[in-house]
Design a protein around this motif. Sequence first.
Motif, short mmCIF file in Angstrom:
data_model
loop_
_atom_site.label_atom_id
_atom_site.label_comp_id
_atom_site.label_asym_id
_atom_site.label_seq_id
_atom_site.Cartn_x
_atom_site.Cartn_y
_atom_site.Cartn_z
N LYS A 58 -11.59 -0.51 8.32
CA LYS A 58 -10.93 0.79 8.40
C LYS A 58 -9.46 0.70 8.04
N ILE A 59 -8.82 -0.36 8.61
CA ILE A 59 -7.39 -0.55 8.32
C ILE A 59 -7.18 -0.77 6.83
N LYS A 60 -8.06 -1.58 6.22
CA LYS A 60 -7.95 -1.85 4.78
C LYS A 60 -8.10 -0.57 3.98
N GLU A 61 -9.11 0.24 4.38
CA GLU A 61 -9.34 1.51 3.67
C GLU A 61 -8.12 2.42 3.75
N LYS A 62 -7.55 2.47 4.98
CA LYS A 62 -6.35 3.29 5.15
C LYS A 62 -5.21 2.80 4.26
N GLU A 63 -5.03 1.49 4.22
CA GLU A 63 -3.98 0.91 3.38
C GLU A 63 -4.20 1.24 1.91
N LYS A 64 -5.49 1.16 1.51
CA LYS A 64 -5.82 1.49 0.12
C LYS A 64 -5.47 2.93 -0.19
N GLU A 65 -5.86 3.83 0.75
CA GLU A 65 -5.54 5.25 0.57
C GLU A 65 -4.04 5.47 0.42
N LYS A 66 -3.30 4.77 1.32
CA LYS A 66 -1.83 4.88 1.26
C LYS A 66 -1.31 4.45 -0.10
N GLN A 67 -1.81 3.30 -0.56
CA GLN A 67 -1.36 2.77 -1.86
C GLN A 67 -1.69 3.75 -2.99
N GLU A 68 -2.92 4.29 -2.92
CA GLU A 68 -3.33 5.24 -3.96
C GLU A 68 -2.42 6.47 -3.96
N ARG A 118 1.94 9.57 -6.37
CA ARG A 118 3.30 10.13 -6.31
C ARG A 118 4.16 9.56 -7.43
N LYS A 119 4.09 8.24 -7.58
CA LYS A 119 4.90 7.59 -8.61
C LYS A 119 4.57 8.13 -9.99
N ARG A 120 3.24 8.29 -10.25
CA ARG A 120 2.81 8.82 -11.55
C ARG A 120 3.38 10.21 -11.78
N LYS A 121 3.26 11.05 -10.70
CA LYS A 121 3.77 12.40 -10.82
C LYS A 121 5.26 12.40 -11.14
#
Length: 185
Positions: free
Chosen positions: A37-47, A52-55
């Motif tokens: 779950k923690i990994k998934e959350k981190e992935k979501e954060k990174q995505e 944001r960066k792309r935008k």
Amino acid sequence: MERGKVKKKEKEKETEKEKIREKGKEEKVKRKEVEQKIKEKEKEKQEKQERRKRKEKEEKRTKQGKETKKEKEQFKGQEEEGENKDSTLTRTPLEPLEKNKQILVLGLDGAGKTSVLHSLASNRVQHSVAPTQGFNAVCINTEDGQMEFLEIGGSEPFRSYSETYLSKGLLLIFVVDSADHSRLP
Ligand SMILES: Nc1nc2c(ncn2[C@@H]2O[C@H](COP(=O)(O)OP(=O)(O)OP(=O)(O)O)[C@@H](O)[C@H]2O)c(=O)[nH]1
Ligand SMILES: [Mg+2]
């Protein structure tokens, strides 16, 4: 009897051990789930951050695109100014500074538009004037304020611009070379 008791005790111990093992396994599974779950959350954060960066990058690019367009126009203007070195107070308009405040100066090529503006601005007559490549904006300070003249080069490639600027001008000065009989109607 004693042997039976010992066996019972041993069995109880084994069952307890098994329970402890099972608990351990369950805890392991739970830990793994939590980690996932923690990994998934981190992935979501990174995505999210990447999005944001792309935008931001896209926005920057669009802004830069607009700026480069303006810069190109300005560069064009600078080139024109370079060719009209003799004329003072010249610059190229990106847009009319204030709507309906420019005095439009039109006429055929070689009619004397730049010469007239130069003599108005500096009170001097200029003998050799290069043809205006595009626009020639002249600002003259008066007692009441500033007068802004906009000359559009009379050569063929620039004549079409006059249509665009006609509606935006305050006044129109049309310069005619009265000595050029061949081009007079
Ligand atoms: N003899 C004489 N020559 C002039 C007069 N006015 C301008 N000229 C000359 O005519 C030539 C063309 O004048 P410009 O002022 O550049 O004409 P223009 O209308 O600005 O021309 P474009 O910028 O090409 O549209 C220049 O060599 C000037 O020196 C004038 O009153 N008398
Ligand atoms: Mg000119």
